[in-house]
Structures are given as C-alpha cells and as structure tokens.
Scaffold this motif. Sequence first.
Motif, PDB file in Angstrom:
ATOM      1  N   TRP A  41      10.058  -4.685  -7.719  1.00  0.00           N
ATOM      2  CA  TRP A  41      10.278  -4.376  -6.245  1.00  0.00           C
ATOM      3  C   TRP A  41       9.986  -2.795  -5.874  1.00  0.00           C
ATOM      4  O   TRP A  41       9.317  -2.695  -4.961  1.00  0.00           O
ATOM      5  N   ALA A  42      10.399  -1.888  -6.835  1.00  0.00           N
ATOM      6  CA  ALA A  42      10.086  -0.357  -6.442  1.00  0.00           C
ATOM      7  C   ALA A  42       8.567  -0.120  -6.373  1.00  0.00           C
ATOM      8  O   ALA A  42       8.248   0.524  -5.537  1.00  0.00           O
ATOM      9  N   VAL A  99       6.665   1.008  -2.949  1.00  0.00           N
ATOM     10  CA  VAL A  99       5.447   2.180  -3.115  1.00  0.00           C
ATOM     11  C   VAL A  99       4.218   1.774  -2.543  1.00  0.00           C
ATOM     12  O   VAL A  99       3.579   2.618  -1.809  1.00  0.00           O
ATOM     13  N   ARG A 100       3.754   0.661  -3.063  1.00  0.00           N
ATOM     14  CA  ARG A 100       2.421   0.134  -2.869  1.00  0.00           C
ATOM     15  C   ARG A 100       2.249  -0.195  -1.374  1.00  0.00           C
ATOM     16  O   ARG A 100       1.428   0.337  -0.445  1.00  0.00           O
ATOM     17  N   ASP A 101       3.496  -0.708  -0.728  1.00  0.00           N
ATOM     18  CA  ASP A 101       3.409  -1.054   0.909  1.00  0.00           C
ATOM     19  C   ASP A 101       3.316   0.307   1.594  1.00  0.00           C
ATOM     20  O   ASP A 101       2.572   0.356   2.587  1.00  0.00           O
ATOM     21  N   MET A 155       3.320   1.112   5.633  1.00  0.00           N
ATOM     22  CA  MET A 155       4.638   0.683   5.943  1.00  0.00           C
ATOM     23  C   MET A 155       5.522   1.792   5.676  1.00  0.00           C
ATOM     24  O   MET A 155       5.373   2.532   4.833  1.00  0.00           O
ATOM     25  N   ARG A 156       6.581   1.933   6.802  1.00  0.00           N
ATOM     26  CA  ARG A 156       7.459   2.928   6.838  1.00  0.00           C
ATOM     27  C   ARG A 156       8.960   2.228   7.238  1.00  0.00           C
ATOM     28  O   ARG A 156      10.098   3.069   6.802  1.00  0.00           O
ATOM     29  N   LEU A 214       2.720   9.057  -7.287  1.00  0.00           N
ATOM     30  CA  LEU A 214       2.488   7.543  -7.724  1.00  0.00           C
ATOM     31  C   LEU A 214       1.259   7.003  -7.421  1.00  0.00           C
ATOM     32  O   LEU A 214       1.073   5.969  -8.009  1.00  0.00           O
ATOM     33  N   PHE A 215       0.465   7.617  -6.694  1.00  0.00           N
ATOM     34  CA  PHE A 215      -0.898   6.913  -6.382  1.00  0.00           C
ATOM     35  C   PHE A 215      -1.638   6.309  -7.655  1.00  0.00           C
ATOM     36  O   PHE A 215      -1.990   5.279  -7.649  1.00  0.00           O
TER      37      PHE A 215
END
Length: 149
Positions: free
Chosen positions: A25-26, A30-32, A37-38, A90-91
């Motif tokens: 989920w982590a 981050v992907r979202d 998304m915020r 993390l991108f």
Amino acid sequence: MAKRKSLRSDSCPVARALDVVGERWALLIVRDAFDGMRRFGEFQKSLGVARNILADRLQGLVEEGIFTIAPASDGTAYQEYVLTPKGLALFPVVVGLRQWGEAQLFEAGEAHSTLLERGSGAPLRTLQVQGDDGRVLQVGDTVVRKVQA
C-alpha cells in the motif's frame, strides 16, 4: 498478525528502504500522489483499501518524512498529504517498478496504463543503470561492498 522485524538499522540500503516503503500500500499511495491525489478520500477511492489500513499507512509515511500534512489548498477544513522532497525522490523507484511490470507482467498487446512525458506525450525511455562513463551496466558489472561486522 505478527509484528515485522524492523530493518531500520540494517547495513543494506535496500533493506532499510523496504522497511519504509516495502509494504504494497505504501508505494501505491505514493504512486497515486504522483498522479495528483492529495486527500484521504481520493486515496481510499482509488485503492479500495480499508480506511484503517490507509490511515495507518499514511501516518507511517508522514512519520518517515515521505509526506507532510498541509491544510487543504482549496481552503476547506480538509487536510492534504503532500509529498516531501524525500517522497518525490521515490519517482524513479516507481517508474522502475512500472517499467519492469510493463515488460514482465503483461502479455503482448495487453492493455495497461502508460506513463507519458507531459510536454511531448511520448512514452518514457526505459530506465537504465549507467556507469560514470555513460555505459549501461548489467548486474555482473557491479559489486556490493558489504559492511564488515
């Protein structure tokens, strides 16, 4: 469920990284966030994860400095989760996982989402590990210098 052993003090950077973002989920959160998304509700709707699990993962990502909490940008009473520089870093990890998944987990011609360069609309080049001289390195071209106990 048994508590996982912490890898926070492990001498391997991969182990430490997985201690922070190795739970599925982590990185999906981050992907979202990379997709814009915020808000808690946006993450919950996108992921379909239980609210308590999402709250726990978001709290952990905030504690690790991946996200910070900010007042809603639209002036409402909501709060938003904003990626920090540590989170933005993390991108390439997410892009690398995406590209590996595209190459290894889909049949030829099978539909999947595609990451495009915003300006040109072109797909991204495949990430490659390069040496100082620019040459593409393979696993056999590298060695890990382990920490001596």
